[in-house]
Scaffold this motif. Sequence first.
Motif, PDB file in Angstrom:
ATOM      1  N   ALA A  46      12.925   4.390  21.102  1.00  0.00           N
ATOM      2  CA  ALA A  46      14.091   3.603  20.714  1.00  0.00           C
ATOM      3  C   ALA A  46      14.544   3.935  19.293  1.00  0.00           C
ATOM      4  N   VAL A  47      13.600   4.029  18.358  1.00  0.00           N
ATOM      5  CA  VAL A  47      13.952   4.277  16.957  1.00  0.00           C
ATOM      6  C   VAL A  47      14.516   5.679  16.779  1.00  0.00           C
ATOM      7  N   PHE A  48      13.820   6.684  17.320  1.00  0.00           N
ATOM      8  CA  PHE A  48      14.286   8.064  17.155  1.00  0.00           C
ATOM      9  C   PHE A  48      15.616   8.299  17.856  1.00  0.00           C
ATOM     10  N   PHE A  49      15.741   7.788  19.074  1.00  0.00           N
ATOM     11  CA  PHE A  49      16.986   8.014  19.812  1.00  0.00           C
ATOM     12  C   PHE A  49      18.163   7.391  19.084  1.00  0.00           C
ATOM     13  N   THR A  50      17.991   6.192  18.548  1.00  0.00           N
ATOM     14  CA  THR A  50      19.066   5.527  17.814  1.00  0.00           C
ATOM     15  C   THR A  50      19.427   6.288  16.543  1.00  0.00           C
ATOM     16  N   CYS A  51      18.420   6.668  15.761  1.00  0.00           N
ATOM     17  CA  CYS A  51      18.670   7.368  14.494  1.00  0.00           C
ATOM     18  C   CYS A  51      19.309   8.732  14.727  1.00  0.00           C
ATOM     19  N   LEU A  52      18.792   9.482  15.697  1.00  0.00           N
ATOM     20  CA  LEU A  52      19.325  10.817  15.958  1.00  0.00           C
ATOM     21  C   LEU A  52      20.747  10.758  16.511  1.00  0.00           C
ATOM     22  N   SER A  53      20.987   9.834  17.437  1.00  0.00           N
ATOM     23  CA  SER A  53      22.315   9.725  18.042  1.00  0.00           C
ATOM     24  C   SER A  53      23.361   9.319  17.013  1.00  0.00           C
ATOM     25  N   LEU A  54      23.042   8.321  16.199  1.00  0.00           N
ATOM     26  CA  LEU A  54      23.987   7.874  15.182  1.00  0.00           C
ATOM     27  C   LEU A  54      24.266   8.969  14.159  1.00  0.00           C
ATOM     28  N   ALA A  55      23.214   9.698  13.773  1.00  0.00           N
ATOM     29  CA  ALA A  55      23.394  10.786  12.803  1.00  0.00           C
ATOM     30  C   ALA A  55      24.265  11.896  13.381  1.00  0.00           C
ATOM     31  N   ASN A  56      24.006  12.280  14.622  1.00  0.00           N
ATOM     32  CA  ASN A  56      24.807  13.328  15.273  1.00  0.00           C
ATOM     33  C   ASN A  56      26.262  12.908  15.420  1.00  0.00           C
ATOM     34  N   LEU A  57      26.473  11.680  15.929  1.00  0.00           N
ATOM     35  CA  LEU A  57      27.839  11.216  16.188  1.00  0.00           C
ATOM     36  C   LEU A  57      28.607  10.905  14.908  1.00  0.00           C
ATOM     37  N   ALA A  58      27.908  10.796  13.787  1.00  0.00           N
ATOM     38  CA  ALA A  58      28.586  10.550  12.512  1.00  0.00           C
ATOM     39  C   ALA A  58      29.241  11.816  11.971  1.00  0.00           C
ATOM     40  N   VAL A  59      28.689  12.990  12.309  1.00  0.00           N
ATOM     41  CA  VAL A  59      29.204  14.232  11.721  1.00  0.00           C
ATOM     42  C   VAL A  59      29.991  15.097  12.707  1.00  0.00           C
ATOM     43  N   LEU A  60      29.706  15.004  13.996  1.00  0.00           N
ATOM     44  CA  LEU A  60      30.383  15.865  14.968  1.00  0.00           C
ATOM     45  C   LEU A  60      31.903  15.694  14.996  1.00  0.00           C
ATOM     46  N   PRO A  61      32.433  14.471  14.819  1.00  0.00           N
ATOM     47  CA  PRO A  61      33.909  14.341  14.794  1.00  0.00           C
ATOM     48  C   PRO A  61      34.571  15.147  13.684  1.00  0.00           C
ATOM     49  N   LEU A  62      33.822  15.537  12.656  1.00  0.00           N
ATOM     50  CA  LEU A  62      34.391  16.354  11.581  1.00  0.00           C
ATOM     51  C   LEU A  62      34.838  17.717  12.114  1.00  0.00           C
ATOM     52  N   VAL A  63      34.129  18.229  13.114  1.00  0.00           N
ATOM     53  CA  VAL A  63      34.518  19.515  13.697  1.00  0.00           C
ATOM     54  C   VAL A  63      35.854  19.374  14.402  1.00  0.00           C
ATOM     55  N   ASP A  64      36.008  18.281  15.151  1.00  0.00           N
ATOM     56  CA  ASP A  64      37.278  18.055  15.844  1.00  0.00           C
ATOM     57  C   ASP A  64      38.431  17.855  14.864  1.00  0.00           C
ATOM     58  N   LYS A  65      38.126  17.314  13.701  1.00  0.00           N
ATOM     59  CA  LYS A  65      39.176  17.066  12.723  1.00  0.00           C
ATOM     60  C   LYS A  65      39.595  18.338  11.990  1.00  0.00           C
ATOM     61  N   PHE A  66      38.610  19.134  11.550  1.00  0.00           N
ATOM     62  CA  PHE A  66      38.923  20.293  10.718  1.00  0.00           C
ATOM     63  C   PHE A  66      38.988  21.608  11.496  1.00  0.00           C
ATOM     64  N   LEU A  67      38.377  21.658  12.687  1.00  0.00           N
ATOM     65  CA  LEU A  67      38.447  22.848  13.537  1.00  0.00           C
ATOM     66  C   LEU A  67      38.835  22.433  14.952  1.00  0.00           C
ATOM     67  N   PRO A  68      40.025  21.858  15.115  1.00  0.00           N
ATOM     68  CA  PRO A  68      40.409  21.348  16.440  1.00  0.00           C
ATOM     69  C   PRO A  68      40.596  22.475  17.454  1.00  0.00           C
ATOM     70  N   ILE A  69      40.335  22.162  18.706  1.00  0.00           N
ATOM     71  CA  ILE A  69      40.565  23.119  19.787  1.00  0.00           C
ATOM     72  C   ILE A  69      41.385  22.436  20.881  1.00  0.00           C
ATOM     73  N   GLN A  70      42.113  23.234  21.617  1.00  0.00           N
ATOM     74  CA  GLN A  70      42.878  22.731  22.752  1.00  0.00           C
ATOM     75  C   GLN A  70      42.055  22.913  24.028  1.00  0.00           C
ATOM     76  N   THR A  71      41.938  21.874  24.789  1.00  0.00           N
ATOM     77  CA  THR A  71      41.175  21.963  26.025  1.00  0.00           C
ATOM     78  C   THR A  71      42.114  22.086  27.223  1.00  0.00           C
ATOM     79  N   ASP A  72      41.555  22.624  28.298  1.00  0.00           N
ATOM     80  CA  ASP A  72      42.273  22.660  29.567  1.00  0.00           C
ATOM     81  C   ASP A  72      41.752  21.506  30.404  1.00  0.00           C
ATOM     82  N   ALA A  73      42.062  20.309  29.971  1.00  0.00           N
ATOM     83  CA  ALA A  73      41.471  19.110  30.584  1.00  0.00           C
ATOM     84  C   ALA A  73      41.759  19.053  32.073  1.00  0.00           C
TER      85      ALA A  73
END
Length: 301
Positions: free
Chosen positions: A66-93
Amino acid sequence: MFSGMLFIFTPLVVGYFISISSQSLLNKINKTTSNLIYVILALMGLSLAALDNLGQNLQIILKFTAVFFTCLSLANLAVLPLVDKFLPIQTDASNSKLPLSSMALESVKLILVVGGGLIVGLALPYELNWVDTASEWILFLLLFFIGIQLRNSGLTLRQILLNKHGMVIALLIIVSSMLGGIIAAQILEIDLFKALAMSSGFGWYSLAGILMGDAFGPIYGGASFMIELLRELIALVLIPLFIRTRPCTAIGYAGATAMDFTLPVIQTTGGVRCVPIAIVSGFILSLLVPVMMLFFVSLAS
């Protein structure tokens, strides 16, 4: 400690230098690798059965998870949106629907294998001292086959270096996971290097659980297995939800599984433009799981 790391790491390196052109042979190696994973996970269940104070140790495993999953997930999700903001890509949704429930069942099977090993171990009236030795030898063989798989994945160094999105995603996952691991170590008051080793699974639940179990025992192995398995299950839900608006975040959270298990979900819901990014980021993380995990294991007290 470093000699032990090299002893375990050697079969992976040896396997990586083997190039195989026969697709039928590669298919046999892939099938054998999958079967060995089931065998080692069953042995992990047997190791849990051999623990003293099993109920208390299971509580520790759940607490660590519980502790590791929460800490790792929050840390990952805190920085990954930066890629979408500064290096956006177009998807073929795509609006295609995937049978996510059936894919999730594949992950549930692995939990059942560990649980089956636990039940068998509790039922057997015999000593289980042989389990650790058997796990080590099977682990060496498994790492050898994994090295072959990584070498023959079809990616060249040029393809990896040219895909900046994949490289940046992998880098952010690594850095944020290390930060999450440091926080988890402080919360749980455990050895820092053990925490960093546990944080280096990047979604590869089978190998993470096996390596940590071999290094620190079934408590750490069981917790690592559950942490990374949860990442995969959550990724199966998050990818279809976020791939259209935050594709890099969705791909990044999948971790190492982006190049294999969750790739069909990424391709179907995000389109072909997401595929190279997923494969490169997943490949880099897959390659670094044993390297980083064994490195931190060698430093742990």
